[in-house]
Each structure stands twice: as C-alpha cells, then as structure tokens.
Design a protein around this motif. Sequence first.
Motif, PDB file in Angstrom:
ATOM      1  N   VAL A  54       9.948  12.546  13.149  1.00 20.30           N
ATOM      2  CA  VAL A  54      10.702  12.052  14.303  1.00 20.30           C
ATOM      3  C   VAL A  54      12.197  12.257  14.111  1.00 20.30           C
ATOM      4  N   ASN A  55      12.709  11.877  12.949  1.00 20.00           N
ATOM      5  CA  ASN A  55      14.145  11.941  12.645  1.00 20.00           C
ATOM      6  C   ASN A  55      14.366  12.428  11.217  1.00 20.00           C
ATOM      7  N   PRO A  56      14.393  13.720  10.981  1.00 16.45           N
ATOM      8  CA  PRO A  56      14.554  14.221   9.612  1.00 16.45           C
ATOM      9  C   PRO A  56      15.829  13.722   8.931  1.00 16.45           C
ATOM     10  N   TRP A  57      16.931  13.664   9.678  1.00 16.03           N
ATOM     11  CA  TRP A  57      18.200  13.227   9.083  1.00 16.03           C
ATOM     12  C   TRP A  57      18.145  11.750   8.700  1.00 16.03           C
ATOM     13  N   LEU A  58      17.484  10.944   9.516  1.00 14.34           N
ATOM     14  CA  LEU A  58      17.362   9.520   9.217  1.00 14.34           C
ATOM     15  C   LEU A  58      16.407   9.285   8.048  1.00 14.34           C
ATOM     16  N   ALA A  59      15.350  10.093   7.984  1.00 13.32           N
ATOM     17  CA  ALA A  59      14.362   9.950   6.911  1.00 13.32           C
ATOM     18  C   ALA A  59      15.001  10.182   5.545  1.00 13.32           C
ATOM     19  N   GLU A  60      15.883  11.150   5.447  1.00  9.55           N
ATOM     20  CA  GLU A  60      16.539  11.418   4.155  1.00  9.55           C
ATOM     21  C   GLU A  60      17.419  10.250   3.728  1.00  9.55           C
ATOM     22  N   ALA A  61      18.173   9.699   4.656  1.00  9.24           N
ATOM     23  CA  ALA A  61      19.005   8.533   4.342  1.00  9.24           C
ATOM     24  C   ALA A  61      18.133   7.343   3.973  1.00  9.24           C
ATOM     25  N   LEU A  62      17.018   7.203   4.647  1.00  3.08           N
ATOM     26  CA  LEU A  62      16.093   6.109   4.380  1.00  3.08           C
ATOM     27  C   LEU A  62      15.476   6.251   2.990  1.00  3.08           C
ATOM     28  N   LYS A  63      15.048   7.451   2.642  1.00  4.27           N
ATOM     29  CA  LYS A  63      14.479   7.686   1.306  1.00  4.27           C
ATOM     30  C   LYS A  63      15.499   7.357   0.219  1.00  4.27           C
ATOM     31  N   THR A  64      16.731   7.780   0.430  1.00  4.18           N
ATOM     32  CA  THR A  64      17.789   7.502  -0.547  1.00  4.18           C
ATOM     33  C   THR A  64      17.981   6.002  -0.715  1.00  4.18           C
TER      34      THR A  64
ATOM     35  N   ASP B  84       0.830  -1.202   0.000  1.00  3.58           N
ATOM     36  CA  ASP B  84       0.000   0.000   0.000  1.00  3.58           C
ATOM     37  C   ASP B  84       0.868   1.257   0.000  1.00  3.58           C
ATOM     38  N   ASN B  85       0.826   2.023  -1.088  1.00  2.00           N
ATOM     39  CA  ASN B  85       1.651   3.225  -1.207  1.00  2.00           C
ATOM     40  C   ASN B  85       1.317   4.272  -0.149  1.00  2.00           C
ATOM     41  N   ARG B  86       0.038   4.385   0.213  1.00  2.00           N
ATOM     42  CA  ARG B  86      -0.346   5.364   1.230  1.00  2.00           C
ATOM     43  C   ARG B  86       0.249   5.009   2.589  1.00  2.00           C
ATOM     44  N   GLN B  87       0.244   3.740   2.919  1.00  2.00           N
ATOM     45  CA  GLN B  87       0.822   3.309   4.188  1.00  2.00           C
ATOM     46  C   GLN B  87       2.333   3.543   4.186  1.00  2.00           C
ATOM     47  N   ARG B  88       2.968   3.237   3.071  1.00  2.00           N
ATOM     48  CA  ARG B  88       4.418   3.450   2.949  1.00  2.00           C
ATOM     49  C   ARG B  88       4.750   4.933   3.111  1.00  2.00           C
ATOM     50  N   ARG B  89       3.972   5.784   2.437  1.00  2.00           N
ATOM     51  CA  ARG B  89       4.190   7.222   2.509  1.00  2.00           C
ATOM     52  C   ARG B  89       3.951   7.739   3.932  1.00  2.00           C
ATOM     53  N   ALA B  90       2.927   7.231   4.600  1.00  2.00           N
ATOM     54  CA  ALA B  90       2.624   7.659   5.977  1.00  2.00           C
ATOM     55  C   ALA B  90       3.774   7.315   6.917  1.00  2.00           C
ATOM     56  N   LEU B  91       4.356   6.141   6.741  1.00  2.00           N
ATOM     57  CA  LEU B  91       5.498   5.761   7.581  1.00  2.00           C
ATOM     58  C   LEU B  91       6.701   6.668   7.334  1.00  2.00           C
ATOM     59  N   LEU B  92       6.922   7.037   6.076  1.00  2.00           N
ATOM     60  CA  LEU B  92       8.029   7.949   5.764  1.00  2.00           C
ATOM     61  C   LEU B  92       7.775   9.345   6.335  1.00  2.00           C
ATOM     62  N   VAL B  93       6.530   9.806   6.278  1.00  3.69           N
ATOM     63  CA  VAL B  93       6.199  11.120   6.848  1.00  3.69           C
ATOM     64  C   VAL B  93       6.421  11.102   8.354  1.00  3.69           C
ATOM     65  N   ARG B  94       6.001  10.030   9.005  1.00  2.00           N
ATOM     66  CA  ARG B  94       6.210   9.907  10.453  1.00  2.00           C
ATOM     67  C   ARG B  94       7.700   9.946  10.782  1.00  2.00           C
ATOM     68  N   GLU B  95       8.489   9.208  10.021  1.00  3.94           N
ATOM     69  CA  GLU B  95       9.938   9.184  10.259  1.00  3.94           C
ATOM     70  C   GLU B  95      10.537  10.568  10.023  1.00  3.94           C
ATOM     71  N   THR B  96      10.015  11.308   9.055  1.00  4.00           N
ATOM     72  CA  THR B  96      10.514  12.650   8.770  1.00  4.00           C
ATOM     73  C   THR B  96      10.285  13.570   9.961  1.00  4.00           C
TER      74      THR B  96
END
Length: 100
Positions: A69-79, A55-67
Amino acid sequence: MDSAHEQTDVEFAHEEYLNHLMRCRGCYAPTQRFCCVGLALRIEYDALYLLSIEDNRQRRALLVRETHVNPWLAEALKTRVVELYNLAQGEAQEVGNIAA
C-alpha cells in the motif's frame, strides 16, 4: 473509560494519533496525507501496535500489506519497529543486570 484501566503504550499512541488527526488541517488519513507530526505519530502507533502482536506471521503479513500500500511508509515503519525492539531488549538486559 474505566478509571481502574491503565493505558498501554499502544492505546496511548493511538489516542495521540487520533487527537492529532482531528485537529490538524494538514492531515487527511483516508488519502494517506500527513504533516510531519502526523506522520511521526502514525509510524509510532503502527510500530507499537506491531510489537504488541505475539504472532510473527500476523505481524509479517501486516508489514507486507503496508509495503504494497505504502512502500515509503513501510520502510520507516520497519526502521521504527527495529529501534523499539532494540530499546526494549536493552532495557530487559539492564533489569537483568540490576537483579544479578
């Protein structure tokens, strides 16, 4: 664990991450403190987990949450998610070329 069960990439990455956390004195997950190896294992596990979600919406929601909580980690995770996705697409194309 059932011997007939073959581990998925996500399960393997999760196991590696947890095993590292249990023996590393530099990592403490509750406070988001990781050594270089622990951080790499965390990013790898999270990226594989995100790619396993259909589910793309669920995936996106998890990334937004991580952003949040941890903006620096979210960028590395997205990459890393993009890298793994492109790698999987390249492998799928190779299989298609071999079958043709």
